[in-house]
Design a protein around this motif. Structure first.
Motif, PDB file in Angstrom:
ATOM      1  N   SER A  94      -2.172  -8.621  10.261  1.00 52.36           N
ATOM      2  CA  SER A  94      -1.088  -9.319   9.570  1.00 52.36           C
ATOM      3  C   SER A  94      -0.836 -10.621  10.309  1.00 52.36           C
ATOM      4  O   SER A  94      -0.938 -10.687  11.539  1.00 52.36           O
ATOM      5  N   PHE A  95      -0.519 -11.678   9.551  1.00 48.28           N
ATOM      6  CA  PHE A  95      -0.354 -12.985  10.176  1.00 48.28           C
ATOM      7  C   PHE A  95       0.423 -13.929   9.263  1.00 48.28           C
ATOM      8  O   PHE A  95       0.618 -13.655   8.071  1.00 48.28           O
ATOM      9  N   HIS A  96       0.859 -15.028   9.860  1.00 52.42           N
ATOM     10  CA  HIS A  96       1.554 -16.088   9.131  1.00 52.42           C
ATOM     11  C   HIS A  96       0.637 -17.294   9.046  1.00 52.42           C
ATOM     12  O   HIS A  96       0.122 -17.756  10.066  1.00 52.42           O
ATOM     13  N   GLN A  97       0.410 -17.792   7.831  1.00 51.86           N
ATOM     14  CA  GLN A  97      -0.361 -19.012   7.634  1.00 51.86           C
ATOM     15  C   GLN A  97       0.606 -20.159   7.396  1.00 51.86           C
ATOM     16  O   GLN A  97       1.369 -20.151   6.427  1.00 51.86           O
ATOM     17  N   ARG A  98       0.605 -21.126   8.277  1.00 55.54           N
ATOM     18  CA  ARG A  98       1.487 -22.285   8.109  1.00 55.54           C
ATOM     19  C   ARG A  98       1.028 -23.152   6.940  1.00 55.54           C
ATOM     20  O   ARG A  98      -0.154 -23.207   6.620  1.00 55.54           O
ATOM     21  N   ALA A  99       1.979 -23.846   6.335  1.00 57.56           N
ATOM     22  CA  ALA A  99       1.666 -24.754   5.230  1.00 57.56           C
ATOM     23  C   ALA A  99       1.145 -26.074   5.776  1.00 57.56           C
ATOM     24  O   ALA A  99       1.515 -26.501   6.878  1.00 57.56           O
ATOM     25  N   PHE A 100       0.296 -26.721   5.006  1.00 52.85           N
ATOM     26  CA  PHE A 100      -0.196 -28.044   5.370  1.00 52.85           C
ATOM     27  C   PHE A 100       0.891 -29.076   5.085  1.00 52.85           C
ATOM     28  O   PHE A 100       1.477 -29.064   3.987  1.00 52.85           O
ATOM     29  N   PRO A 101       1.163 -29.966   6.015  1.00 52.80           N
ATOM     30  CA  PRO A 101       2.199 -30.987   5.783  1.00 52.80           C
ATOM     31  C   PRO A 101       1.679 -32.107   4.887  1.00 52.80           C
ATOM     32  O   PRO A 101       0.753 -32.830   5.251  1.00 52.80           O
ATOM     33  N   VAL A 102       2.260 -32.228   3.699  1.00 50.21           N
ATOM     34  CA  VAL A 102       1.879 -33.297   2.767  1.00 50.21           C
ATOM     35  C   VAL A 102       3.138 -33.834   2.102  1.00 50.21           C
ATOM     36  O   VAL A 102       4.133 -33.113   1.978  1.00 50.21           O
ATOM     37  N   PRO A 103       3.119 -35.083   1.664  1.00 51.66           N
ATOM     38  CA  PRO A 103       4.233 -35.598   0.866  1.00 51.66           C
ATOM     39  C   PRO A 103       4.237 -34.914  -0.506  1.00 51.66           C
ATOM     40  O   PRO A 103       3.256 -35.019  -1.246  1.00 51.66           O
ATOM     41  N   VAL A 104       5.298 -34.197  -0.819  1.00 50.09           N
ATOM     42  CA  VAL A 104       5.348 -33.407  -2.047  1.00 50.09           C
ATOM     43  C   VAL A 104       5.836 -34.262  -3.214  1.00 50.09           C
ATOM     44  O   VAL A 104       6.901 -34.867  -3.149  1.00 50.09           O
ATOM     45  N   VAL A 105       5.033 -34.295  -4.270  1.00 52.01           N
ATOM     46  CA  VAL A 105       5.391 -34.997  -5.499  1.00 52.01           C
ATOM     47  C   VAL A 105       5.928 -34.012  -6.533  1.00 52.01           C
ATOM     48  O   VAL A 105       6.927 -34.257  -7.193  1.00 52.01           O
ATOM     49  N   ASP A 106       5.252 -32.859  -6.641  1.00 47.26           N
ATOM     50  CA  ASP A 106       5.607 -31.875  -7.674  1.00 47.26           C
ATOM     51  C   ASP A 106       5.036 -30.527  -7.257  1.00 47.26           C
ATOM     52  O   ASP A 106       3.864 -30.418  -6.912  1.00 47.26           O
ATOM     53  N   THR A 107       5.868 -29.493  -7.280  1.00 44.09           N
ATOM     54  CA  THR A 107       5.401 -28.155  -6.894  1.00 44.09           C
ATOM     55  C   THR A 107       5.001 -27.296  -8.098  1.00 44.09           C
ATOM     56  O   THR A 107       4.666 -26.124  -7.930  1.00 44.09           O
ATOM     57  N   THR A 108       5.022 -27.878  -9.294  1.00 45.36           N
ATOM     58  CA  THR A 108       4.637 -27.121 -10.489  1.00 45.36           C
ATOM     59  C   THR A 108       3.205 -26.599 -10.359  1.00 45.36           C
ATOM     60  O   THR A 108       2.279 -27.359 -10.108  1.00 45.36           O
ATOM     61  N   GLY A 109       3.044 -25.308 -10.533  1.00 46.89           N
ATOM     62  CA  GLY A 109       1.714 -24.711 -10.485  1.00 46.89           C
ATOM     63  C   GLY A 109       1.174 -24.470  -9.096  1.00 46.89           C
ATOM     64  O   GLY A 109       0.059 -23.943  -8.953  1.00 46.89           O
ATOM     65  N   ALA A 110       1.940 -24.808  -8.053  1.00 47.12           N
ATOM     66  CA  ALA A 110       1.422 -24.656  -6.692  1.00 47.12           C
ATOM     67  C   ALA A 110       1.083 -23.202  -6.365  1.00 47.12           C
ATOM     68  O   ALA A 110       0.046 -22.909  -5.762  1.00 47.12           O
TER      69      ALA A 110
END
Length: 309
Positions: free
Chosen positions: A231-247
């Motif tokens: 079991s583990f935690h995967q960190r998110a990639f840091p990006v400038p977010v425009v829209d999270t629809t469908g992510a």
């Protein structure tokens, strides 16, 4: 058992036309507001995941119900551009194709969704659909039509087809369905309301149903994964977010790609996180779906590791 089939992944679930409205902020009641940008695209958890697989070279077929209208023509054409077979997309002249209206706050990419299903429930499966499920490597479902999902999951498991489920919203999913699932990737919203407050505990608890691979997605906080071995935690990639629809839907498609190609669970988590991040830097879930070269370049440029828990 290795299967040699035309469509390695079969998807069953809701498909909608998304109307994306970008604004400077979420509107107050009783106000008129300017839309800065409008996009119409196909949406739905399962078809979007299949589009990712198609973009990456894994053929799929999609089972669903739409109206017999221009919106259905639009959805089918778009999916076929991603090499998704639509021969099992059932058209009903007495129904309207489902639509959703999505207000996107440009300050942070947050979205508010209004869904009109328009009687989009899937009817009984025909023999061709059943054969697709029997022969597939993975069946991917969204858990919306519970009885039909149970039926298809049982057919799949009887024929050594693994079952994957995407649960994105806060709604109860019966154990009767979960016991037939192999891969469950659920949202933090579902997790904290239906399982446990802790995403890691939720991922581990999903294994109690017989699920072999489980994950909880937590947006910018990354994802929490569990299997029998780790079991583990995967960190998110840091990006400038425009829209999270469908992510989240894209995350599922990328996860299935990793699993179907024999990636380790950690590599699968990293891969899915990267694809989701890339898509969040575009408007809409489908236009930003990258190819394999773009994904590998992104990961090599912005390596984000996982951490044991």
């Amino acid at each position: 058992m290795t299967k040699t089939i035309p469509y390695r992944c079969v998807g069953l679930g809701l498909i909608v036309v998304d109307h994306l409205l970008l604004t400077q902020h979420y509107p107050e009641p009783n106000t008129k507001n300017i839309v800065d940008h409008y996009v119409m695209q196909g949406g739905g958890p399962v078809p979007t995941a299949l589009a990712v697989l198609g973009r990456l070279g894994i053929p799929g077929t999609f089972i669903s119900t739409v109206g017999d209208d221009e919106m259905a023509d639009f959805l089918q054409h778009e999916l076929e551009q991603f090499h998704v077979d639509c021969s099992a997309l059932e058209r009903h002249p007495d129904r309207m194709t489902a639509e959703s209206f999505v207000i996107i706050d440009q300050r942070n990419g947050d979205r508010t969704i209004f869904l009109n299903r328009n009687g989009s429930s899937i009817s009984d499966l025909n023999e061709a659909c059943i054969n697709h499920i029997r022969e597939a490597e993975i069946l991917h479902i969204d858990g919306r039509d519970i009885d039909l999902c149970i039926e298809t999951a049982q057919i799949a498991r009887r024929h050594n087809t693994r079952v994957s489920i995407d649960i994105g919203s806060n709604r109860p999913i019966p154990e009767e369905l979960l016991q037939w699932v192999d891969i469950a990737i659920v949202s933090e919203t579902f997790s904290e309301h239906q399982i446990e407050k802790s995403p890691l505990k939720s991922a581990k608890k999903l294994l109690d149903f017989g699920i072999t691979t489980a994950a909880v997605t937590c947006g910018a906080q990354g994802s929490y994964w569990a299997s029998r071995e780790e079991s583990f935690h995967q960190r998110a990639f840091p990006v400038p977010v425009v829209d999270t629809t469908g992510a989240g839907d894209v995350f599922h498609g990328a996860s299935l790609y990793g699993i179907m190609n024999g990636y380790t669970l950690r590599k699968t988590a990293q891969f899915a996180s990267a694809v989701s991040a890339i898509v969040c830097s575009h408007i809409g879930g489908k236009p930003g779906i990258p190819d394999l070269g773009q994904i590998e370049h992104f990961i090599n440029t912005l390596t984000v590791s996982s951490e044991d828990l």
